[in-house]
Design a protein around this motif. Structure first.
Motif, PDB file in Angstrom:
ATOM      1  N   LEU A 126       9.175 -26.348  20.419  1.00 15.27           N
ATOM      2  CA  LEU A 126      10.531 -26.545  19.911  1.00 15.27           C
ATOM      3  C   LEU A 126      11.493 -26.822  21.056  1.00 15.27           C
ATOM      4  O   LEU A 126      11.388 -26.230  22.122  1.00 15.27           O
ATOM      5  CB  LEU A 126      10.953 -25.267  19.188  1.00 15.27           C
ATOM      6  CG  LEU A 126      11.874 -25.403  17.996  1.00 15.27           C
ATOM      7  CD1 LEU A 126      11.236 -26.267  16.925  1.00 15.27           C
ATOM      8  CD2 LEU A 126      12.179 -24.023  17.445  1.00 15.27           C
ATOM      9  N   LEU A 149      17.181 -30.581  25.667  1.00 14.40           N
ATOM     10  CA  LEU A 149      16.350 -31.539  24.945  1.00 14.40           C
ATOM     11  C   LEU A 149      14.864 -31.281  25.145  1.00 14.40           C
ATOM     12  O   LEU A 149      14.040 -31.801  24.434  1.00 14.40           O
ATOM     13  CB  LEU A 149      16.666 -32.960  25.416  1.00 14.40           C
ATOM     14  CG  LEU A 149      18.028 -33.486  24.987  1.00 14.40           C
ATOM     15  CD1 LEU A 149      18.370 -34.730  25.759  1.00 14.40           C
ATOM     16  CD2 LEU A 149      18.003 -33.773  23.500  1.00 14.40           C
ATOM     17  N   MET A 150      14.522 -30.483  26.158  1.00 17.30           N
ATOM     18  CA  MET A 150      13.100 -30.285  26.424  1.00 17.30           C
ATOM     19  C   MET A 150      12.591 -29.066  25.663  1.00 17.30           C
ATOM     20  O   MET A 150      13.323 -28.195  25.259  1.00 17.30           O
ATOM     21  CB  MET A 150      12.859 -30.133  27.921  1.00 17.30           C
ATOM     22  CG  MET A 150      13.204 -31.407  28.678  1.00 17.30           C
ATOM     23  SD  MET A 150      12.435 -31.597  30.283  1.00 17.30           S
ATOM     24  CE  MET A 150      12.456 -29.969  30.938  1.00 17.30           C
ATOM     25  N   ASN A 195      18.172 -16.599  21.934  1.00 21.71           N
ATOM     26  CA  ASN A 195      16.804 -17.017  22.204  1.00 21.71           C
ATOM     27  C   ASN A 195      16.730 -17.990  23.370  1.00 21.71           C
ATOM     28  O   ASN A 195      15.765 -18.004  24.126  1.00 21.71           O
ATOM     29  CB  ASN A 195      16.166 -17.599  20.945  1.00 21.71           C
ATOM     30  CG  ASN A 195      15.774 -16.504  19.977  1.00 21.71           C
ATOM     31  OD1 ASN A 195      14.934 -15.676  20.286  1.00 21.71           O
ATOM     32  ND2 ASN A 195      16.419 -16.465  18.828  1.00 21.71           N
ATOM     33  N   LEU A 246      23.384 -23.627  28.896  1.00 24.65           N
ATOM     34  CA  LEU A 246      22.949 -25.010  28.751  1.00 24.65           C
ATOM     35  C   LEU A 246      23.398 -25.899  29.909  1.00 24.65           C
ATOM     36  O   LEU A 246      22.822 -26.950  30.124  1.00 24.65           O
ATOM     37  CB  LEU A 246      23.405 -25.589  27.413  1.00 24.65           C
ATOM     38  CG  LEU A 246      22.631 -24.936  26.255  1.00 24.65           C
ATOM     39  CD1 LEU A 246      23.041 -25.517  24.934  1.00 24.65           C
ATOM     40  CD2 LEU A 246      21.126 -25.073  26.444  1.00 24.65           C
ATOM     41  N   THR A 247      24.423 -25.500  30.657  1.00 25.92           N
ATOM     42  CA  THR A 247      24.756 -26.343  31.810  1.00 25.92           C
ATOM     43  C   THR A 247      23.873 -26.018  33.000  1.00 25.92           C
ATOM     44  O   THR A 247      23.509 -26.901  33.755  1.00 25.92           O
ATOM     45  CB  THR A 247      26.227 -26.193  32.222  1.00 25.92           C
ATOM     46  OG1 THR A 247      26.565 -24.815  32.169  1.00 25.92           O
ATOM     47  CG2 THR A 247      27.146 -26.980  31.336  1.00 25.92           C
ATOM     48  N   ASN A 248      23.520 -24.756  33.182  1.00 24.63           N
ATOM     49  CA  ASN A 248      22.765 -24.379  34.378  1.00 24.63           C
ATOM     50  C   ASN A 248      21.392 -23.798  34.101  1.00 24.63           C
ATOM     51  O   ASN A 248      20.558 -23.729  34.989  1.00 24.63           O
ATOM     52  CB  ASN A 248      23.559 -23.336  35.180  1.00 24.63           C
ATOM     53  CG  ASN A 248      24.814 -23.908  35.765  1.00 24.63           C
ATOM     54  OD1 ASN A 248      24.864 -25.075  36.115  1.00 24.63           O
ATOM     55  ND2 ASN A 248      25.842 -23.097  35.851  1.00 24.63           N
ATOM     56  N   GLY A 249      21.163 -23.354  32.876  1.00 20.98           N
ATOM     57  CA  GLY A 249      19.961 -22.568  32.646  1.00 20.98           C
ATOM     58  C   GLY A 249      18.771 -23.328  32.099  1.00 20.98           C
ATOM     59  O   GLY A 249      17.672 -23.211  32.607  1.00 20.98           O
ATOM     60  N   ALA A 250      18.989 -24.135  31.075  1.00 20.23           N
ATOM     61  CA  ALA A 250      17.852 -24.771  30.421  1.00 20.23           C
ATOM     62  C   ALA A 250      18.189 -26.216  30.080  1.00 20.23           C
ATOM     63  O   ALA A 250      19.345 -26.576  29.940  1.00 20.23           O
ATOM     64  CB  ALA A 250      17.488 -24.017  29.145  1.00 20.23           C
ATOM     65  N   VAL A 251      17.149 -27.037  29.969  1.00 20.39           N
ATOM     66  CA  VAL A 251      17.331 -28.415  29.530  1.00 20.39           C
ATOM     67  C   VAL A 251      17.207 -28.415  28.011  1.00 20.39           C
ATOM     68  O   VAL A 251      16.129 -28.196  27.472  1.00 20.39           O
ATOM     69  CB  VAL A 251      16.275 -29.338  30.150  1.00 20.39           C
ATOM     70  CG1 VAL A 251      16.566 -30.781  29.767  1.00 20.39           C
ATOM     71  CG2 VAL A 251      16.258 -29.191  31.661  1.00 20.39           C
ATOM     72  N   LEU A 284       9.082 -25.639  34.216  1.00 22.31           N
ATOM     73  CA  LEU A 284       9.827 -26.482  35.165  1.00 22.31           C
ATOM     74  C   LEU A 284       9.815 -25.993  36.617  1.00 22.31           C
ATOM     75  O   LEU A 284       9.532 -26.769  37.523  1.00 22.31           O
ATOM     76  CB  LEU A 284      11.264 -26.671  34.662  1.00 22.31           C
ATOM     77  CG  LEU A 284      12.177 -27.487  35.577  1.00 22.31           C
ATOM     78  CD1 LEU A 284      11.644 -28.893  35.756  1.00 22.31           C
ATOM     79  CD2 LEU A 284      13.591 -27.540  35.028  1.00 22.31           C
ATOM     80  N   ASP A 300       8.132 -26.954  28.353  1.00 17.97           N
ATOM     81  CA  ASP A 300       8.569 -27.727  29.517  1.00 17.97           C
ATOM     82  C   ASP A 300       9.617 -26.975  30.319  1.00 17.97           C
ATOM     83  O   ASP A 300       9.649 -27.054  31.544  1.00 17.97           O
ATOM     84  CB  ASP A 300       9.119 -29.084  29.079  1.00 17.97           C
ATOM     85  CG  ASP A 300       7.997 -30.030  28.663  1.00 17.97           C
ATOM     86  OD1 ASP A 300       6.842 -29.755  29.043  1.00 17.97           O
ATOM     87  OD2 ASP A 300       8.273 -31.009  27.961  1.00 17.97           O
ATOM     88  N   SER A 331      18.759 -20.435  18.872  1.00 21.40           N
ATOM     89  CA  SER A 331      20.060 -19.772  18.904  1.00 21.40           C
ATOM     90  C   SER A 331      20.330 -19.320  20.338  1.00 21.40           C
ATOM     91  O   SER A 331      19.418 -19.239  21.162  1.00 21.40           O
ATOM     92  CB  SER A 331      20.044 -18.574  17.966  1.00 21.40           C
ATOM     93  OG  SER A 331      19.213 -17.569  18.488  1.00 21.40           O
ATOM     94  N   GLY A 353      17.364 -26.606  22.841  1.00 17.47           N
ATOM     95  CA  GLY A 353      18.667 -26.818  22.234  1.00 17.47           C
ATOM     96  C   GLY A 353      18.714 -26.400  20.770  1.00 17.47           C
ATOM     97  O   GLY A 353      19.771 -26.158  20.213  1.00 17.47           O
ATOM     98  N   ASN A 354      17.532 -26.318  20.140  1.00 17.70           N
ATOM     99  CA  ASN A 354      17.499 -25.943  18.730  1.00 17.70           C
ATOM    100  C   ASN A 354      17.417 -24.446  18.513  1.00 17.70           C
ATOM    101  O   ASN A 354      17.410 -23.992  17.382  1.00 17.70           O
ATOM    102  CB  ASN A 354      16.300 -26.612  18.051  1.00 17.70           C
ATOM    103  CG  ASN A 354      16.554 -28.085  17.811  1.00 17.70           C
ATOM    104  OD1 ASN A 354      17.701 -28.518  17.842  1.00 17.70           O
ATOM    105  ND2 ASN A 354      15.514 -28.837  17.605  1.00 17.70           N
TER     106      ASN A 354
END
Lengths: 340, 486
Positions: free
Chosen positions: B384, B342-343, B393, B335-340, B351, B347, B390, B387-388
């Motif tokens: 989805l 909230l998006m 995934n 979550l810090t480097n891989g994916a946003v 990206l 998206d 697991s 962030g939601n």
């Protein structure tokens, strides 16, 4: 800051959603109410005020209602860009004041009108770019950088006017600020145009997608190959350009430039931007949400004042609307999260 | 401790009738695939969620917890993967804060008393940390150990460990688990959630396996082999094919050439990556291996040159320059480097290649659908928020995002950290498919077995010595020994 979502969803979601169609229907209804609550509230207010007072649903009232919000609407669209990339621009109010003063001053110096408008625009963009550079390259917190910039601009405004009110305004701007086309003010047309361009840029171009990604996680966007520094400066620059446009209409509407013009537009603009987060694309700063938010606040104020409520009710209404909308959105997203 | 516990969220049953016990002095390991209900179980055991059915028992008494504070008061301590400490405080201040300021004299806090007390606590548990250090300067393993000490300080008799070692390299994980073992030997009951099967074999007394919210196995550790555990964890539909690295051929044309790549801790390193190969890197942290992936892909500035797709970049290069040379990075920290977070999945996947999808919504939708299908992302809903999802995934989405850009060389930095075995197989199958199609991959992993299983070639980095190359490695013990040679 106002990114309202629910990340604390349990692992259960990771498994297939085997919800029966009935509850899914209820689920979509929930989303619709959640996303469009403000639109519904707006319609309710319009109908309510129309029934309560005959003076509300008149063309004259609507015309003046819309015109009075045009400049605030532009300011809100301006602050949207820095907000989307996760930054604040607190200089927009002072920047508007300075641009308007610059226009009036140059008119007094007998500059040709196109040059005056160009100067206002260039200065607006320049201020935005400096904000961006201070933030991105000198790593100054945007809150502080733009606050400093704003204070400097207020000083420049005073220097330019020598503390006086300048009444020299280009004729074109007075026409634009006060004129109507097809029964709708030029200023309102301008807001619509800017809003449509912003909407397209943000929702349907790579630029918009990258700006949102930077706001979501600057690091991830950077690693995905997005030139984040450039895009952040761009966001501040666009804000500056839109503020310059707002300054032109403000100058035209007022017919003069006063040194104190501008700063009082800052908070309403941010309130509308935050309010807009809860609508259409919940959790994200978005153009339609902002437009609905501005209309909601304007209609609320207008209707209440027609009903003769005391003068202090307006800011009370604005503040409560903001807090209640954000609270409501948070509750709704939590409930949806739990239901999934 | 738990008896017939069930918890459902709406129509989804996350945990179904689980009965599980931990005795004092015992380490009980719980394994399970991503989404099998482990996290939910922990939340029930610690009073975050209430259970719909069943009872929680402590010392034979039915407990009624409505908040984490209740369970903590009853003596249940929990340590999570990202042990939360206040970065800007010293260890002593932080321990004092978490313990509710036991060292305070009336209204005044005494830094000295806190320091002495904390140091005593740390020494008592043989945690090699100085109480005066700032929390932000602790290594992940030290953070975990401090958190364990804090839990003991709060009088925990039952310790729940939520994948505490998932982000740690093997040697540091061992350090933490040795402490856990000591705590258990002192009479603490430990429930340990983990993905690492070797940890289970070495440290746990009993093992339980969860699948789809049900307890499918429970027994003494020696009675079940690692293969059997994996079998239990797999979903029942269809056996998973095991991906072997095939004949481990030395590849074709050179895709990228790296010359004298160096960073803060990494000594100059040169290598080539050829089409059709998976190149592994092994080394202990002091060889600078932690930064290697980021250095390669421009995430942290380094020196050297990178040549690929006919372009040469001189360090420091940016991520976009690395991408133009054909590199793509699946980073370690999701979550810090891989994916946003909230998006949405869509998206996130789109990206890196926004321009390709401008006004081509259908193409974008097709790409996202392919990613979801190929990697079996669940739930398969492109709208989805990431962030939601697991953790496993999320990692699939990140891998899919880069696979969709068709890179020449995919850099995988510990890609299966905290990902269940079934999902790992799927991810590696997808990578292998691209590699067989003429791409290549670079794999960095804290798990030596992963390197020997999937890599055609492994470069072993050691501080102060040239890298040693192993072709077609197949012996993890040999590789681990090479890594440790100074």
């Amino acid at each position: 800051m106002a990114q309202i979502t629910n990340v604390e969803r349990p692992e259960a979601v990771a498994k297939e959603a085997t919800a029966p169609s009935g509850s899914q229907l209820g689920h979509f209804a929930g989303i619709a109410i959640h996303k469009y609550a403000q639109v519904i509230l707006l319609v309710v207010l319009v109908i309510g005020f129309s029934l309560a007072t005959p003076r509300f649903a008149t063309q004259q009232n609507w015309t003046s209602l819309l015109v009075s919000q045009a400049v605030v609407a532009m300011m809100t669209l301006a602050v949207l860009f820095p907000l989307i990339v996760g930054e604040f621009d607190l200089s927009v109010g002072y920047s508007l004041g300075f641009s308007a003063m610059l226009g009036a001053y140059l008119t007094g110096q007998n500059w040709p009108v196109p040059m005056i408008l160009l100067a206002m625009l260039v200065f607006g963009v320049f201020i935005g770019v400096v904000n961006g550079v201070l933030n991105v390259y000198f790593k100054i917190n945007s809150f502080i950088a733009t606050l400093g910039m704003g204070i400097i601009l207020s000083a420049l405004t005073l220097a330019l006017s020598n503390g006086a009110i300048l009444t020299t305004v280009p004729g074109v701007l007075e026409t634009l600020g006060r004129g109507y086309v097809g029964g709708i003010a030029w200023a309102v047309w301008a807001v619509l145009l800017i809003a449509v361009v912003c909407y397209y840029l943000l929702q349907h171009t790579p630029v918009g997608a990258r700006l949102y990604a930077i706001g979501g996680s600057e690091r991830v966007a950077f690693l995905a190959g997005v030139r984040t520094s450039w895009y952040k400066v761009l966001a501040f620059g666009l804000a500056g350009a839109i503020v310059a446009g707002a300054a032109m209409f403000q100058l035209g509407q007022a017919g003069s430039a006063t040194p104190s013009m501008g700063p009082d537009l800052l908070l309403p603009a941010y309130a509308a931007a935050f309010l807009g987060v809860t609508t259409f694309r919940p959790g994200f700063y978005n153009v339609p949400g902002v437009i609905v938010a501005i209309l909601l606040l304007a209609v609320g104020f207008n209707g209440l004042s027609l009903l003769g409520v005391p003068f202090w009710v307006q800011p009370m209404f604005n503040g409560l609307a903001l807090l209640i909308a954000v609270l409501f959105a948070r509750l709704a997203s939590r409930r949806l999260g739990a239901a999934k | 401790m738990a008896r017939g516990v069930t918890k459902a969220f709406g129509p989804t049953v996350a945990v179904a009738g689980i009965t599980l016990g931990v005795r004092a002095g015992e380490v009980h390991a719980v394994a399970g695939a991503n989404g099998s209900g482990k996290s939910t179980l922990i939340k029930i055991l610690t009073g975050v969620h209430g259970q719909d059915e069943g009872d929680l028992l402590l010392d034979g008494e039915v407990q009624n917890w409505s908040s984490p504070a209740d369970s903590r008061r009853a003596g249940v301590g929990v340590v999570h993967q990202e042990a939360p400490l206040v970065e800007k405080l010293t260890v002593a201040e932080c321990v004092d804060l978490l313990g509710g300021y036991p060292s305070a004299k009336q209204f005044f806090l005494s830094n000295k008393a806190a320091r002495v007390r904390t140091q005593k606590l740390l020494d008592e548990h043989e945690v090699p940390v100085d109480a005066r250090e700032l929390c932000s300067s602790l290594s992940p393993a030290e953070r975990a150990m401090v958190s364990l000490a804090v839990a003991m300080d709060q009088g925990s008799r039952v310790l729940i460990l939520d994948e505490v070692t998932a982000a740690l390299p093997q040697d540091e994980a061992d350090q933490v688990l040795a402490l856990v073992r000591r705590l258990a030997d002192r009479g603490c009951a430990v429930l340990m959630i983990t993905h690492r099967l070797d940890e289970i074999e070495r440290y746990a007394d009993r093992t339980s396996v969860l699948t789809a919210g049900r307890l499918v196995y429970s027994g003494a550790t020696g009675e079940i082999s690692a293969e059997q555990i994996i079998e239990h964890m797999l979903p029942e539909e269809g056996a998973q094919e095991i991906v072997s690295s095939g004949e481990k051929t030395a590849g074709g044309q050179v895709l990228i050439t790296v010359r004298d790549l160096a960073g803060q801790r990494l000594a100059p390193l040169s290598f080539e990556v050829r089409a059709g190969e998976i190149l592994g890197f092994a080394g202990l942290p002091d060889a600078g291996i932690d930064d290697l992936a980021m250095l390669l892909c421009g995430g942290v500035p380094g020196t050297g040159t990178l040549t690929g797709r006919g372009r040469t970049a001189n360090g420091p290069w940016t991520p976009s320059a690395a991408r133009r040379a054909g590199l793509a990075l699946v980073p370690r920290d999701r979550l810090t480097n891989g994916a946003v977070a909230l998006m949405t999945i869509t998206d996130n996947v789109a990206l890196p290649d926004q321009r390709r999808y401008w006004h081509r919504t259908r193409a974008r939708r097709a790409t996202v659908r392919d990613v979801i299908t190929e990697l079996d992302v669940r739930p398969a809903d492109p709208g989805l928020s990431v962030g939601n999802l697991s953790g496993g995934n999320q990692q699939k989405v990140i891998l899919g995002k880069w696979l969709a850009t068709r890179p020449d060389v995919l850099v995988l930095d510990d890609p299966t950290n905290g990902v269940d075995p079934a999902a790992r197989l799927r991810m590696f199958a997808a990578v292998r498919a691209r590699v067989d199609d003429g791409a290549a991959a670079i794999l960095l992993s804290s798990e030596v077995e992963q390197l020997t299983t999937y890599c055609d070639r492994v470069l072993v980095l050691r501080p102060g010595r040239p890298a040693e190359e192993l072709t077609a490695p197949d012996n993890p013990t040999h590789l681990a020994r090479l890594m440790a040679q100074q």
